[in-house]
Write an enzyme that holds these catalytic residues in place. Structure first.
Site, PDB file in Angstrom:
ATOM      1  N   LYS A 104       6.951   4.553   6.239  1.00  0.00           N
ATOM      2  CA  LYS A 104       7.491   2.411   5.810  1.00  0.00           C
ATOM      3  C   LYS A 104       6.364   2.260   7.760  1.00  0.00           C
ATOM      4  CE  LYS A 104       7.560  -0.631   3.416  1.00  0.00           C
ATOM      5  NZ  LYS A 104       6.751  -0.396   1.567  1.00  0.00           N
ATOM      6  N   GLY A 216       9.774 -14.904  -6.039  1.00  0.00           N
ATOM      7  CA  GLY A 216       8.628 -14.039  -5.489  1.00  0.00           C
ATOM      8  C   GLY A 216       7.451 -14.162  -6.558  1.00  0.00           C
TER       9      GLY A 216
HETATM   10  N1  GLU Z   1       4.231  -1.349  -0.402  1.00  0.00           N
HETATM   11  C1  GLU Z   1       3.684  -0.813  -1.786  1.00  0.00           C
HETATM   12  C2  GLU Z   1       5.322  -0.304  -1.633  1.00  0.00           C
HETATM   13  O1  GLU Z   1       6.116  -0.448  -1.605  1.00  0.00           O
HETATM   14  C3  GLU Z   1       2.517   0.058  -1.448  1.00  0.00           C
HETATM   15  C4  GLU Z   1       2.798   0.771  -0.609  1.00  0.00           C
HETATM   16  C5  GLU Z   1       1.178   2.014  -0.330  1.00  0.00           C
HETATM   17  O2  GLU Z   1       0.430   1.736  -1.389  1.00  0.00           O
HETATM   18  O3  GLU Z   1       1.141   3.111  -0.131  1.00  0.00           O
HETATM   19  O4  GLU Z   1       5.207   0.346  -2.345  1.00  0.00           O
END
Ligand code: GLU
Length: 428
Positions: A104, A216
Protein backbone atom coordinates in the site's frame (compact mmCIF):
# COMPACT_ATOMS: atom_id res chain seq x y z
CA UNK A 1 -1.31 1.75 24.55
CA UNK A 2 -4.12 2.94 22.24
CA UNK A 3 -4.78 0.60 19.34
CA UNK A 4 -3.76 1.55 15.79
CA UNK A 5 -4.96 0.15 12.46
CA UNK A 6 -1.86 -2.08 12.39
CA UNK A 7 -2.25 -3.32 15.98
CA UNK A 8 -5.86 -4.20 15.19
CA UNK A 9 -4.71 -6.16 12.14
CA UNK A 10 -2.21 -8.01 14.35
CA UNK A 11 -5.02 -9.08 16.72
CA UNK A 12 -6.77 -10.83 13.83
CA UNK A 13 -3.58 -12.23 12.40
CA UNK A 14 -2.46 -13.72 15.74
CA UNK A 15 -5.80 -15.44 16.18
CA UNK A 16 -5.59 -16.89 12.68
CA UNK A 17 -1.98 -18.06 13.05
CA UNK A 18 -2.91 -19.78 16.33
CA UNK A 19 -5.75 -21.62 14.64
CA UNK A 20 -3.52 -22.69 11.73
CA UNK A 21 -0.77 -23.80 14.16
CA UNK A 22 1.94 -21.97 12.20
CA UNK A 23 5.60 -22.23 13.17
CA UNK A 24 7.37 -19.37 14.98
CA UNK A 25 9.28 -18.60 11.78
CA UNK A 26 6.12 -18.41 9.68
CA UNK A 27 4.47 -16.16 12.25
CA UNK A 28 7.44 -13.82 12.37
CA UNK A 29 7.44 -13.48 8.57
CA UNK A 30 3.73 -12.67 8.43
CA UNK A 31 3.73 -10.12 11.26
CA UNK A 32 6.04 -7.54 9.75
CA UNK A 33 6.05 -6.04 6.26
CA UNK A 34 9.00 -7.12 4.11
CA UNK A 35 9.86 -3.51 3.25
CA UNK A 36 8.86 -0.11 4.57
CA UNK A 37 9.81 2.81 2.32
CA UNK A 38 9.24 6.33 3.56
CA UNK A 39 10.37 9.69 2.41
CA UNK A 40 9.23 13.29 2.67
CA UNK A 41 8.31 14.90 -0.62
CA UNK A 42 9.01 18.62 -0.91
CA UNK A 43 6.10 19.97 -2.94
CA UNK A 44 6.52 23.43 -4.42
CA UNK A 45 3.08 24.99 -4.39
CA UNK A 46 1.66 27.20 -7.13
CA UNK A 47 2.48 30.31 -5.07
CA UNK A 48 6.11 29.23 -4.65
CA UNK A 49 5.78 28.13 -1.01
CA UNK A 50 6.86 24.66 0.09
CA UNK A 51 4.76 21.85 1.57
CA UNK A 52 6.62 18.89 3.01
CA UNK A 53 4.47 15.79 2.51
CA UNK A 54 5.25 12.46 4.23
CA UNK A 55 4.96 9.61 1.72
CA UNK A 56 5.05 5.83 2.16
CA UNK A 57 5.16 2.59 0.24
CA UNK A 58 4.84 -0.48 2.45
CA UNK A 59 5.42 -3.90 0.89
CA UNK A 60 3.96 -6.54 3.16
CA UNK A 61 4.41 -9.80 1.25
CA UNK A 62 5.37 -10.96 -2.22
CA UNK A 63 5.11 -14.65 -1.37
CA UNK A 64 2.27 -15.14 -3.88
CA UNK A 65 3.43 -12.70 -6.59
CA UNK A 66 4.42 -9.07 -7.14
CA UNK A 67 3.33 -6.57 -4.48
CA UNK A 68 -0.03 -4.99 -5.28
CA UNK A 69 -2.07 -2.21 -3.73
CA UNK A 70 -3.34 1.33 -4.06
CA UNK A 71 -1.93 4.69 -3.07
CA UNK A 72 -4.08 6.75 -0.72
CA UNK A 73 -4.00 10.54 -0.46
CA UNK A 74 -5.35 11.42 2.98
CA UNK A 75 -4.25 13.38 6.10
CA UNK A 76 -4.64 10.21 8.23
CA UNK A 77 -2.46 8.06 5.92
CA UNK A 78 0.40 7.61 8.40
CA UNK A 79 2.78 4.68 8.67
CA UNK A 80 0.56 2.61 11.01
CA UNK A 81 -2.39 2.93 8.68
CA UNK A 82 -0.41 2.17 5.52
CA UNK A 83 1.21 -0.89 7.17
CA UNK A 84 -2.23 -2.26 8.10
CA UNK A 85 -3.61 -1.60 4.63
CA UNK A 86 -0.61 -3.28 2.97
CA UNK A 87 -1.07 -6.39 5.10
CA UNK A 88 -4.81 -6.46 4.33
CA UNK A 89 -3.91 -6.44 0.62
CA UNK A 90 -1.80 -9.61 1.08
CA UNK A 91 -4.80 -11.36 2.64
CA UNK A 92 -7.22 -9.95 0.04
CA UNK A 93 -5.26 -11.04 -3.04
CA UNK A 94 -4.91 -14.50 -1.47
CA UNK A 95 -8.65 -14.76 -0.68
CA UNK A 96 -9.60 -14.08 -4.31
CA UNK A 97 -6.71 -16.23 -5.54
CA UNK A 98 -5.00 -13.74 -7.86
CA UNK A 99 -1.21 -14.06 -8.25
CA UNK A 100 -0.20 -10.96 -6.29
CA UNK A 101 1.15 -10.11 -2.87
CA UNK A 102 0.19 -7.08 -0.82
CA UNK A 103 1.40 -3.48 -0.56
CA UNK A 104 0.00 0.00 0.00
CA UNK A 105 1.07 3.57 -0.56
CA UNK A 106 0.21 6.66 1.41
CA UNK A 107 0.63 10.36 0.72
CA UNK A 108 -0.19 12.16 3.95
CA UNK A 109 -1.96 15.29 2.74
CA UNK A 110 -5.39 16.65 1.94
CA UNK A 111 -5.58 16.56 -1.88
CA UNK A 112 -8.78 18.63 -1.78
CA UNK A 113 -6.63 21.59 -0.74
CA UNK A 114 -4.27 21.20 -3.70
CA UNK A 115 -4.69 22.52 -7.23
CA UNK A 116 -4.67 20.05 -10.09
CA UNK A 117 -1.17 21.20 -11.07
CA UNK A 118 0.07 20.66 -7.49
CA UNK A 119 -1.53 17.23 -7.36
CA UNK A 120 0.14 16.31 -10.62
CA UNK A 121 3.58 17.43 -9.36
CA UNK A 122 3.05 15.48 -6.13
CA UNK A 123 1.96 12.32 -7.98
CA UNK A 124 4.97 12.46 -10.30
CA UNK A 125 7.28 13.10 -7.33
CA UNK A 126 5.85 10.02 -5.59
CA UNK A 127 6.85 7.85 -8.55
CA UNK A 128 10.34 9.38 -8.77
CA UNK A 129 10.79 8.84 -5.02
CA UNK A 130 9.83 5.16 -4.98
CA UNK A 131 10.52 4.10 -8.61
CA UNK A 132 13.35 1.69 -7.77
CA UNK A 133 10.94 -0.35 -5.63
CA UNK A 134 8.07 -0.33 -8.15
CA UNK A 135 7.58 -1.94 -11.57
CA UNK A 136 5.22 -4.20 -13.56
CA UNK A 137 6.78 -7.34 -12.06
CA UNK A 138 7.83 -5.90 -8.74
CA UNK A 139 5.09 -3.73 -7.21
CA UNK A 140 2.02 -2.46 -9.06
CA UNK A 141 0.19 0.55 -7.55
CA UNK A 142 -3.48 1.47 -8.08
CA UNK A 143 -6.08 3.96 -6.87
CA UNK A 144 -7.32 4.09 -3.28
CA UNK A 145 -8.98 6.81 -1.18
CA UNK A 146 -8.82 10.15 -3.07
CA UNK A 147 -6.68 8.82 -5.91
CA UNK A 148 -8.14 8.88 -9.40
CA UNK A 149 -7.53 7.48 -12.90
CA UNK A 150 -5.95 10.87 -13.79
CA UNK A 151 -3.37 10.38 -11.02
CA UNK A 152 -2.66 6.85 -12.29
CA UNK A 153 -2.05 8.29 -15.76
CA UNK A 154 0.43 10.91 -14.48
CA UNK A 155 2.23 8.20 -12.52
CA UNK A 156 2.51 5.84 -15.49
CA UNK A 157 3.71 8.69 -17.68
CA UNK A 158 6.38 9.65 -15.14
CA UNK A 159 7.59 6.04 -14.87
CA UNK A 160 7.72 5.60 -18.65
CA UNK A 161 9.72 8.81 -19.02
CA UNK A 162 12.14 7.80 -16.27
CA UNK A 163 12.70 4.31 -17.63
CA UNK A 164 12.37 5.21 -21.31
CA UNK A 165 9.91 2.37 -21.72
CA UNK A 166 6.34 1.43 -22.61
CA UNK A 167 4.90 0.18 -19.33
CA UNK A 168 1.10 -0.19 -19.36
CA UNK A 169 1.34 -2.81 -16.60
CA UNK A 170 3.19 -0.43 -14.24
CA UNK A 171 -0.03 0.72 -12.56
CA UNK A 172 -3.76 -0.15 -12.65
CA UNK A 173 -6.92 1.93 -12.46
CA UNK A 174 -5.75 4.01 -15.45
CA UNK A 175 -8.18 5.94 -17.67
CA UNK A 176 -9.52 4.09 -20.73
CA UNK A 177 -7.59 6.46 -23.00
CA UNK A 178 -4.25 5.38 -21.52
CA UNK A 179 -4.35 1.62 -20.94
CA UNK A 180 -7.25 1.22 -18.51
CA UNK A 181 -9.63 -1.73 -18.44
CA UNK A 182 -13.34 -1.66 -19.00
CA UNK A 183 -15.11 -2.24 -15.70
CA UNK A 184 -12.24 -1.13 -13.42
CA UNK A 185 -14.05 2.05 -12.34
CA UNK A 186 -17.07 0.16 -11.02
CA UNK A 187 -15.21 -3.01 -9.97
CA UNK A 188 -15.12 -2.60 -6.18
CA UNK A 189 -18.87 -2.03 -6.02
CA UNK A 190 -19.63 -4.64 -8.68
CA UNK A 191 -17.71 -7.32 -6.76
CA UNK A 192 -19.53 -6.47 -3.52
CA UNK A 193 -22.82 -6.49 -5.39
CA UNK A 194 -22.21 -10.01 -6.73
CA UNK A 195 -21.60 -11.20 -3.16
CA UNK A 196 -24.77 -9.53 -1.93
CA UNK A 197 -26.84 -11.09 -4.72
CA UNK A 198 -25.47 -14.50 -3.79
CA UNK A 199 -26.20 -13.89 -0.11
CA UNK A 200 -29.75 -12.75 -0.87
CA UNK A 201 -30.36 -15.83 -2.96
CA UNK A 202 -29.06 -18.25 -0.37
CA UNK A 203 -30.96 -16.57 2.48
CA UNK A 204 -34.18 -16.26 0.46
CA UNK A 205 -34.18 -12.44 0.59
CA UNK A 206 -35.68 -10.32 -2.17
CA UNK A 207 -34.02 -7.09 -3.26
CA UNK A 208 -37.27 -5.14 -3.24
CA UNK A 209 -37.75 -5.90 0.44
CA UNK A 210 -34.28 -4.79 1.47
CA UNK A 211 -33.47 -1.47 3.11
CA UNK A 212 -29.87 -0.37 2.66
CA UNK A 213 -27.67 2.35 4.17
CA UNK A 214 -24.41 3.53 2.61
CA UNK A 215 -21.72 5.46 4.43
CA UNK A 216 -19.44 7.00 1.82
CA UNK A 217 -20.26 8.18 -1.69
CA UNK A 218 -16.90 7.95 -3.43
CA UNK A 219 -16.11 5.43 -6.16
CA UNK A 220 -17.20 2.35 -4.19
CA UNK A 221 -20.21 3.80 -2.36
CA UNK A 222 -21.74 5.69 -5.28
CA UNK A 223 -21.49 2.75 -7.68
CA UNK A 224 -22.85 0.34 -5.08
CA UNK A 225 -25.83 2.65 -4.47
CA UNK A 226 -26.48 2.60 -8.19
CA UNK A 227 -26.37 -1.23 -8.48
CA UNK A 228 -28.59 -1.74 -5.44
CA UNK A 229 -31.11 0.87 -6.58
CA UNK A 230 -31.32 -0.85 -9.96
CA UNK A 231 -31.83 -4.22 -8.31
CA UNK A 232 -34.86 -2.79 -6.49
CA UNK A 233 -33.46 -2.22 -2.96
CA UNK A 234 -34.60 0.84 -1.00
CA UNK A 235 -31.66 3.12 -0.23
CA UNK A 236 -32.70 4.65 3.08
CA UNK A 237 -29.65 6.80 3.78
CA UNK A 238 -26.43 7.96 2.12
CA UNK A 239 -23.60 10.11 3.44
CA UNK A 240 -20.20 11.50 2.52
CA UNK A 241 -17.55 13.18 4.66
CA UNK A 242 -19.84 16.19 5.15
CA UNK A 243 -22.84 14.25 6.49
CA UNK A 244 -25.82 12.55 4.97
CA UNK A 245 -29.50 12.42 4.21
CA UNK A 246 -32.24 9.94 5.11
CA UNK A 247 -35.54 9.21 3.38
CA UNK A 248 -37.68 6.38 4.72
CA UNK A 249 -39.27 5.94 1.30
CA UNK A 250 -35.92 5.72 -0.45
CA UNK A 251 -33.33 7.96 -2.11
CA UNK A 252 -32.46 8.15 -5.79
CA UNK A 253 -28.67 7.71 -6.12
CA UNK A 254 -28.62 9.06 -9.67
CA UNK A 255 -30.06 12.37 -8.46
CA UNK A 256 -27.69 12.44 -5.49
CA UNK A 257 -24.71 11.87 -7.75
CA UNK A 258 -25.80 14.74 -9.98
CA UNK A 259 -26.04 17.11 -7.02
CA UNK A 260 -22.79 15.81 -5.52
CA UNK A 261 -21.04 16.54 -8.83
CA UNK A 262 -22.51 20.03 -8.91
CA UNK A 263 -22.21 21.04 -5.26
CA UNK A 264 -19.53 18.70 -3.88
CA UNK A 265 -21.75 17.01 -1.29
CA UNK A 266 -24.46 14.36 -0.90
CA UNK A 267 -26.78 16.82 0.84
CA UNK A 268 -26.05 19.49 -1.81
CA UNK A 269 -29.58 19.34 -3.19
CA UNK A 270 -30.88 20.69 0.12
CA UNK A 271 -28.03 22.42 1.90
CA UNK A 272 -25.42 25.04 1.15
CA UNK A 273 -22.74 24.58 3.79
CA UNK A 274 -24.60 24.29 7.08
CA UNK A 275 -27.70 26.14 5.85
CA UNK A 276 -30.43 23.73 4.72
CA UNK A 277 -33.74 24.35 2.95
CA UNK A 278 -35.92 22.75 5.63
CA UNK A 279 -39.18 23.30 3.74
CA UNK A 280 -37.90 21.47 0.69
CA UNK A 281 -36.53 18.65 2.83
CA UNK A 282 -39.95 18.28 4.49
CA UNK A 283 -41.66 18.22 1.12
CA UNK A 284 -39.34 15.43 -0.11
CA UNK A 285 -39.57 13.57 3.24
CA UNK A 286 -35.83 13.88 3.62
CA UNK A 287 -33.89 14.68 6.78
CA UNK A 288 -30.29 15.37 7.57
CA UNK A 289 -28.04 13.00 9.62
CA UNK A 290 -24.47 12.98 10.82
CA UNK A 291 -22.22 10.09 9.84
CA UNK A 292 -22.40 8.71 13.40
CA UNK A 293 -26.21 8.76 13.46
CA UNK A 294 -26.44 7.19 10.02
CA UNK A 295 -24.58 4.05 11.16
CA UNK A 296 -27.13 3.46 13.92
CA UNK A 297 -30.30 3.73 11.81
CA UNK A 298 -32.40 0.58 11.30
CA UNK A 299 -31.80 -1.24 8.00
CA UNK A 300 -31.20 -4.70 6.56
CA UNK A 301 -27.79 -3.98 5.04
CA UNK A 302 -25.27 -1.42 6.22
CA UNK A 303 -22.41 -0.65 3.84
CA UNK A 304 -19.42 1.29 5.21
CA UNK A 305 -17.71 2.55 2.06
CA UNK A 306 -15.39 5.27 3.35
CA UNK A 307 -12.67 5.09 6.01
CA UNK A 308 -11.51 2.71 8.75
CA UNK A 309 -12.63 2.35 12.37
CA UNK A 310 -16.17 3.68 11.97
CA UNK A 311 -17.69 0.69 13.80
CA UNK A 312 -16.02 0.29 17.18
CA UNK A 313 -16.96 -0.68 20.73
CA UNK A 314 -18.56 2.78 21.00
CA UNK A 315 -21.39 2.08 18.57
CA UNK A 316 -21.40 -1.69 17.82
CA UNK A 317 -24.17 -2.36 20.35
CA UNK A 318 -26.33 0.26 18.65
CA UNK A 319 -26.04 -0.96 15.06
CA UNK A 320 -29.48 -1.97 13.80
CA UNK A 321 -28.51 -3.79 10.59
CA UNK A 322 -28.75 -7.53 9.90
CA UNK A 323 -25.77 -7.55 7.56
CA UNK A 324 -22.70 -5.36 7.16
CA UNK A 325 -20.86 -5.35 3.84
CA UNK A 326 -17.43 -3.71 4.15
CA UNK A 327 -16.57 -1.84 0.97
CA UNK A 328 -14.15 0.29 3.03
CA UNK A 329 -10.90 -1.20 4.33
CA UNK A 330 -10.83 -1.81 8.09
CA UNK A 331 -14.15 -0.17 9.07
CA UNK A 332 -14.80 -2.54 12.01
CA UNK A 333 -12.51 -2.95 15.03
CA UNK A 334 -11.95 -6.42 16.58
CA UNK A 335 -13.87 -5.32 19.71
CA UNK A 336 -16.83 -4.30 17.57
CA UNK A 337 -16.62 -7.59 15.67
CA UNK A 338 -17.12 -9.55 18.89
CA UNK A 339 -20.16 -7.43 19.84
CA UNK A 340 -21.69 -7.79 16.36
CA UNK A 341 -21.14 -11.54 16.41
CA UNK A 342 -22.89 -11.83 19.80
CA UNK A 343 -25.79 -9.87 18.41
CA UNK A 344 -26.11 -12.16 15.38
CA UNK A 345 -25.11 -9.51 12.83
CA UNK A 346 -23.28 -11.01 9.84
CA UNK A 347 -20.27 -9.09 8.53
CA UNK A 348 -18.91 -9.66 5.01
CA UNK A 349 -15.34 -8.49 5.64
CA UNK A 350 -13.26 -6.04 3.58
CA UNK A 351 -10.75 -8.66 2.39
CA UNK A 352 -13.63 -10.41 0.62
CA UNK A 353 -16.30 -7.75 0.07
CA UNK A 354 -14.14 -5.07 -1.57
CA UNK A 355 -11.78 -7.42 -3.44
CA UNK A 356 -13.51 -6.69 -6.75
CA UNK A 357 -11.27 -3.63 -7.20
CA UNK A 358 -7.98 -5.47 -7.06
CA UNK A 359 -9.45 -8.37 -9.05
CA UNK A 360 -10.20 -6.15 -12.04
CA UNK A 361 -6.80 -4.49 -11.47
CA UNK A 362 -5.39 -7.96 -12.10
CA UNK A 363 -7.38 -8.19 -15.35
CA UNK A 364 -6.06 -4.74 -16.32
CA UNK A 365 -2.49 -5.87 -15.59
CA UNK A 366 -2.98 -9.03 -17.69
CA UNK A 367 -4.27 -6.89 -20.57
CA UNK A 368 -1.35 -4.47 -20.15
CA UNK A 369 1.16 -7.31 -20.39
CA UNK A 370 -0.48 -9.17 -23.27
CA UNK A 371 -1.75 -6.25 -25.33
CA UNK A 372 -5.25 -7.79 -25.33
CA UNK A 373 -8.44 -5.76 -24.88
CA UNK A 374 -11.19 -7.52 -22.93
CA UNK A 375 -14.86 -6.74 -23.50
CA UNK A 376 -16.99 -5.39 -20.64
CA UNK A 377 -18.89 -8.70 -20.67
CA UNK A 378 -15.70 -10.68 -20.22
CA UNK A 379 -14.51 -8.51 -17.33
CA UNK A 380 -17.90 -8.80 -15.65
CA UNK A 381 -18.12 -12.57 -16.09
CA UNK A 382 -14.57 -13.19 -14.84
CA UNK A 383 -15.11 -10.85 -11.88
CA UNK A 384 -18.31 -12.65 -10.95
CA UNK A 385 -16.65 -16.05 -11.15
CA UNK A 386 -13.69 -14.89 -9.05
CA UNK A 387 -15.89 -13.30 -6.37
CA UNK A 388 -18.26 -16.25 -6.12
CA UNK A 389 -15.40 -18.77 -5.98
CA UNK A 390 -13.86 -16.78 -3.13
CA UNK A 391 -17.22 -16.53 -1.38
CA UNK A 392 -17.82 -20.26 -1.49
CA UNK A 393 -14.26 -20.98 -0.29
CA UNK A 394 -14.78 -18.59 2.64
CA UNK A 395 -18.18 -20.11 3.40
CA UNK A 396 -16.66 -23.57 3.49
CA UNK A 397 -14.27 -22.31 6.21
CA UNK A 398 -17.17 -20.70 8.10
CA UNK A 399 -19.03 -24.01 8.14
CA UNK A 400 -16.01 -26.18 8.87
CA UNK A 401 -14.60 -24.09 11.71
CA UNK A 402 -17.71 -22.41 13.11
CA UNK A 403 -16.06 -18.98 12.73
CA UNK A 404 -17.15 -15.58 11.40
CA UNK A 405 -16.73 -14.63 7.74
CA UNK A 406 -13.78 -12.41 8.71
CA UNK A 407 -12.04 -15.18 10.61
CA UNK A 408 -12.77 -17.59 7.74
CA UNK A 409 -11.36 -15.19 5.14
CA UNK A 410 -8.22 -14.70 7.25
CA UNK A 411 -7.81 -18.47 7.65
CA UNK A 412 -8.12 -18.96 3.89
CA UNK A 413 -5.87 -16.01 2.99
CA UNK A 414 -3.12 -16.72 5.51
CA UNK A 415 -3.12 -20.44 4.64
CA UNK A 416 -2.61 -19.62 0.95
CA UNK A 417 0.23 -17.19 1.71
CA UNK A 418 1.96 -19.75 3.94
CA UNK A 419 1.54 -22.48 1.31
CA UNK A 420 3.44 -20.25 -1.14
CA UNK A 421 6.14 -19.45 1.44
CA UNK A 422 6.58 -23.20 2.02
CA UNK A 423 6.61 -24.02 -1.71
CA UNK A 424 9.30 -21.39 -2.27
CA UNK A 425 11.42 -22.82 0.53
CA UNK A 426 11.30 -19.65 2.64
CA UNK A 427 10.23 -21.59 5.68
CA UNK A 428 11.18 -25.05 6.90
N1 GLU B 1 -7.25 0.25 -3.33
C1 GLU B 1 -8.02 -0.92 -3.69
C2 GLU B 1 -8.06 -1.89 -2.51
O1 GLU B 1 -7.90 -1.51 -1.38
C3 GLU B 1 -7.55 -1.54 -4.99
C4 GLU B 1 -6.14 -1.99 -5.03
C5 GLU B 1 -5.64 -2.43 -6.39
O2 GLU B 1 -6.41 -2.40 -7.33
O3 GLU B 1 -4.47 -2.80 -6.48
O4 GLU B 1 -8.34 -3.04 -2.68
Amino acid sequence: MPSTPFSRFIVLLERTMEQLELSAQERALLREPQFVHRQSIDLVRDDGSHLVVPAYRVQHSDARGPYKGGIRFHPAADLEEVKALAALMSIKTAVVGIPFGGAKGGVQCNPKELSSAELQRLSRAYVRTFAEHLGPERDIPAPDVNSTPAIMAWMRDEYEKMTNSFAPAFITGKPMSYGGSLGRDTATARGGFFLLQELMQSEGMQARHLRVILQGFGNAGANMAHFLHHAGCTIVAISDSQGGIVAEEGLDPVRIRQYKNQTGSVKGEYCEGSVCDIERMKLDHVRHVTNEELLELPCDILIPAALDTVISERNAAKIQARYIVELANGPTTPEADAILQDRGITVLPDVLANAGGVTVSYFEWVQGRSGERWTAERVDAELKRTMLDAFSAVRAEVRQNGVTYREAAFILGVRRIVESMRARGWVG
